[in-house]
Scaffold this motif. Sequence first.
Motif, mmCIF file in Angstrom:
data_model
loop_
_atom_site.group_PDB
_atom_site.id
_atom_site.type_symbol
_atom_site.label_atom_id
_atom_site.label_comp_id
_atom_site.label_asym_id
_atom_site.label_seq_id
_atom_site.Cartn_x
_atom_site.Cartn_y
_atom_site.Cartn_z
ATOM 1 N N ASP A 81 -15.145 39.949 -46.830
ATOM 2 C CA ASP A 81 -15.017 38.521 -46.520
ATOM 3 C C ASP A 81 -15.142 38.278 -45.022
ATOM 4 O OD1 ASP A 81 -14.662 38.051 -49.219
ATOM 5 O OD2 ASP A 81 -12.484 37.798 -49.081
ATOM 6 N N GLU A 93 -18.759 38.730 -43.945
ATOM 7 C CA GLU A 93 -19.596 37.608 -44.389
ATOM 8 C C GLU A 93 -19.387 36.396 -43.478
ATOM 9 O OE1 GLU A 93 -20.730 34.008 -46.124
ATOM 10 O OE2 GLU A 93 -18.617 34.551 -46.187
ATOM 11 N N ILE A 94 -18.144 36.116 -43.104
ATOM 12 C CA ILE A 94 -17.873 35.001 -42.183
ATOM 13 C C ILE A 94 -18.461 35.300 -40.815
ATOM 14 C CG2 ILE A 94 -16.054 33.706 -40.989
ATOM 15 C CD1 ILE A 94 -14.314 34.160 -43.550
ATOM 16 N N HIS A 95 -18.352 36.549 -40.376
ATOM 17 C CA HIS A 95 -18.938 36.951 -39.086
ATOM 18 C C HIS A 95 -20.452 36.689 -39.085
ATOM 19 C CE1 HIS A 95 -19.817 39.237 -35.491
ATOM 20 N NE2 HIS A 95 -20.496 40.125 -36.179
ATOM 21 N N LEU A 96 -21.116 37.012 -40.174
ATOM 22 C CA LEU A 96 -22.558 36.764 -40.257
ATOM 23 C C LEU A 96 -22.858 35.267 -40.256
ATOM 24 C CD1 LEU A 96 -23.637 39.465 -42.884
ATOM 25 C CD2 LEU A 96 -23.916 39.531 -40.391
ATOM 26 N N ARG A 97 -22.057 34.482 -40.995
ATOM 27 C CA ARG A 97 -22.235 33.026 -40.978
ATOM 28 C C ARG A 97 -21.978 32.465 -39.586
ATOM 29 N NH1 ARG A 97 -18.424 31.874 -45.429
ATOM 30 N NH2 ARG A 97 -17.715 30.245 -44.027
ATOM 31 N N ASN A 98 -21.004 33.023 -38.906
ATOM 32 C CA ASN A 98 -20.690 32.589 -37.549
ATOM 33 C C ASN A 98 -21.871 32.854 -36.615
ATOM 34 O OD1 ASN A 98 -19.025 31.686 -35.333
ATOM 35 N ND2 ASN A 98 -18.701 33.832 -34.820
ATOM 36 N N SER A 99 -22.532 33.983 -36.782
ATOM 37 C CA SER A 99 -23.678 34.305 -35.922
ATOM 38 C C SER A 99 -24.847 33.346 -36.161
ATOM 39 C CB SER A 99 -24.119 35.757 -36.125
ATOM 40 O OG SER A 99 -24.641 35.938 -37.425
ATOM 41 N N ARG A 100 -24.849 32.692 -37.321
ATOM 42 C CA ARG A 100 -25.875 31.680 -37.610
ATOM 43 C C ARG A 100 -25.368 30.267 -37.301
ATOM 44 N NH1 ARG A 100 -25.947 34.829 -42.489
ATOM 45 N NH2 ARG A 100 -24.896 33.111 -43.551
ATOM 46 N N GLU A 157 -22.771 28.751 -38.741
ATOM 47 C CA GLU A 157 -22.421 28.069 -39.989
ATOM 48 C C GLU A 157 -20.943 28.187 -40.359
ATOM 49 O OE1 GLU A 157 -24.948 29.982 -42.813
ATOM 50 O OE2 GLU A 157 -26.788 29.163 -41.933
ATOM 51 N N ALA A 158 -20.097 28.719 -39.475
ATOM 52 C CA ALA A 158 -18.689 28.922 -39.811
ATOM 53 C C ALA A 158 -17.813 27.897 -39.098
ATOM 54 C CB ALA A 158 -18.262 30.337 -39.414
ATOM 55 N N ASP A 181 -12.772 28.852 -41.110
ATOM 56 C CA ASP A 181 -13.447 30.068 -41.569
ATOM 57 C C ASP A 181 -13.188 31.214 -40.596
ATOM 58 O OD1 ASP A 181 -14.601 28.747 -43.757
ATOM 59 O OD2 ASP A 181 -16.461 28.303 -42.658
#
Length: 197
Positions: free
Chosen positions: A140, A143-150, A152-153, A157
């Motif tokens: 989890d 996944e949030i770290h990856l969304r943050n890099s885009r 999107e967090a 989150d």
Amino acid sequence: MSPTQIVVLVLVVLVIAAVAVAARSYTRRRALRSRFGPEYERAVSEQDSRTAAERELRERERRHAELTITPLSPESRARYAAAWEEVQVRFVDSPAETVGEADELVTRLIAERGYPTGEFADQIAHLSVEHARTLGHYRDAHEIHLRNSRGEASTEDLRQALVHYRALFADLLGEEPVGARATGQHDTDNPHDVTSR
């Protein structure tokens, strides 16, 4: 011995062999479930069959046995606990950057313990043998770290990511890194303990 007795004897031997094989399979399945916890069910759901999942988990155990996992020295443990506390303090001012720092800190801890730090899937496979109960948190958080890099967090989150990273971090460290009471509750009076809010 009569032919009937021979047939009965062969049937009894076959039944005993079948029961022994079933008992061995049940014992191995139970041992895997106990060791891998929720990771066992996850592997079963991701594979074509229970047998394939169990084969994968036994392969993880074999690869894990080849690693040299080292306990942390008291000095390293104190250094990591202090670094985690700094991450939590910085979260208030820069949550997006802090999640990246938490990911890096967890990766450094994983490496110091002796786990490979290459592909995320490989990390998960190696960690699952001894840290299966906290892998859901790590997935989890990642996944949030990856969304943050885009980009999107949300801030919530990011806070959740830090809580998730902390679960694996504490498991790898062997203790709560900061601010936890003996009851396991987070210190809600500590303004820097972002995981308690």
